[in-house]
Scaffold this active site. Structure first.
Site, short mmCIF file in Angstrom:
data_model
loop_
_atom_site.label_atom_id
_atom_site.label_comp_id
_atom_site.label_asym_id
_atom_site.label_seq_id
_atom_site.Cartn_x
_atom_site.Cartn_y
_atom_site.Cartn_z
N SER A 144 35.33 -23.26 -63.92
CA SER A 144 35.45 -24.26 -62.96
C SER A 144 37.00 -24.18 -62.33
O SER A 144 38.03 -23.59 -63.13
CB SER A 144 35.36 -25.73 -63.28
OG SER A 144 35.76 -26.60 -62.30
N TYR A 157 38.44 -32.03 -68.77
CA TYR A 157 37.61 -31.13 -68.41
C TYR A 157 38.31 -29.91 -68.00
O TYR A 157 37.91 -28.62 -68.55
CB TYR A 157 36.82 -31.63 -67.32
CG TYR A 157 36.07 -30.84 -66.61
CD1 TYR A 157 34.81 -30.45 -67.19
CD2 TYR A 157 36.06 -30.33 -65.21
CE1 TYR A 157 33.66 -29.92 -66.56
CE2 TYR A 157 35.18 -29.44 -64.65
CZ TYR A 157 34.10 -29.19 -65.19
OH TYR A 157 32.98 -28.44 -64.56
#
Ligand SMILES: NC(=O)c1ccc[n+]([C@@H]2O[C@H](COP(=O)([O-])OP(=O)(O)OC[C@H]3O[C@@H](n4cnc5c(N)ncnc54)[C@H](OP(=O)(O)O)[C@@H]3O)[C@@H](O)[C@H]2O)c1
Length: 252
Positions: A144, A157
């Site tokens: 990501s 995350y």
């Protein structure tokens, strides 16, 4: 160009993975899908089989909770057998944890680490050992843009995705002399169930299918890294280069 003719997908029911599998099947590839939810896996396999047609390539798969490290070796071995050899591996599973809840709870922090970081790395470790002696193949995993710089709103995350990116970088270095390509996929904002709770207005959002097209293209080319859509490369460059003194005044 790399062959994706026999691809195994971990976390195959993810919206991005599903769109990627559709594109692979449309190109005539055999796909082995591994997913946690049995009902959703059945729906996915039916969809792909209809698209492949009666005389089409192999479409199959099995259910597994990928947080269970003990399952990985068997899953990979059965995928290899079902496909008659693996050309490409796509690791797609992940979760978007509540940052504040994780900050307040070490067990929650570690649980999301297992899903987004540890389990993905463990699968890739086994896949690397399988493909290295064969001298070809593609290993790809969905990281990501969140992994490019720690931000107050999602650094749990981001930590897992950032670690995954460094891990893939190391694998790429190790496997380059052996003919195995290793791809780090870095999507930005994608309209999928994972982001259901977010406001999706604005030009930065992409569809799962747009990202899937980029994934297939980058895997075929044997690319090292793919920001998807590509403009995220420049956004993240700016974010990485922003000095702390300025960055700490933002609420990103
Ligand atoms: N959407 C975005 O904006 C965005 C941006 C950057 C990166 N990504 C990454 O893209 C990947 C795909 O996400 P998505 O956007 O397509 O979201 P999604 O549709 O919500 O997919 C997430 C998938 O991960 C699976 N999963 C989670 N934990 C698992 C486990 N322990 N074992 C097996 N499967 C598990 C989920 O399975 P269940 O159906 O069983 O829950 C689901 O199929 C993820 O790695 C995500 O971090 C997404």
């Amino acid at each position: 160009m790399r062959s994706l003719q026999r691809t195994v997908i971990f976390g195959a029911t993810s919206a991005i993975a599903h769109a990627t599998a559709r594109r692979l099947v449309a190109a005539g590839a055999s796909v082995h899908c591994i997913a946690r939810n049995g009902a959703r896996l059945d729906t996915l396999l039916q969809d792909l089989r209809v698209r492949a047609g009666a005389e089409g390539p192999y479409i199959g798969g099995e259910c597994a909770d990928l947080d269970d490290y003990d399952l990985h070796a068997g899953l990979l071995a059965r995928a290899d057998a079902a496909l008659g050899g693996i050309d490409a591996v796509l690791v797609a599973h992940g979760c978007l944890p509540d940052q504040q809840a994780c900050a307040a709870s070490v067990p929650l922090m570690l649980a999301q680490w297992t899903t987004n970081g540890g389990s993905a790395m463990a699968i890739l470790a086994l896949a690397a050992n399988l493909l290295q002696p064969r001298g070809q193949g593609v290993l790809a995993a969905i990281g990501s843009v969140a992994g490019d710089r720690g931000r107050q709103s999602n650094y749990m995350y981001g930590t897992a995705k950032g670690a995954l990116a460094i891990y893939l970088q190391g694998l790429r270095h190790r496997l380059a002399p052996h003919g195995v390509a290793v791809l780090t996929i870095k999507p930005g904002f994608v309209d999928t169930p994972m982001t259901a709770g977010l406001d999706k207005g604005g030009p930065l959002w992409a569809s799962a299918d747009t990202v899937a097209a980029g994934i297939v293209s980058a895997m075929r080319r044997g690319q090292a890294q793919a920001y998807l859509p590509g403009f995220w490369r420049y956004i993240m460059l700016a974010i990485r280069l922003t000095p702390d003194a300025v960055f700490h005044r933002t609420r990103l």
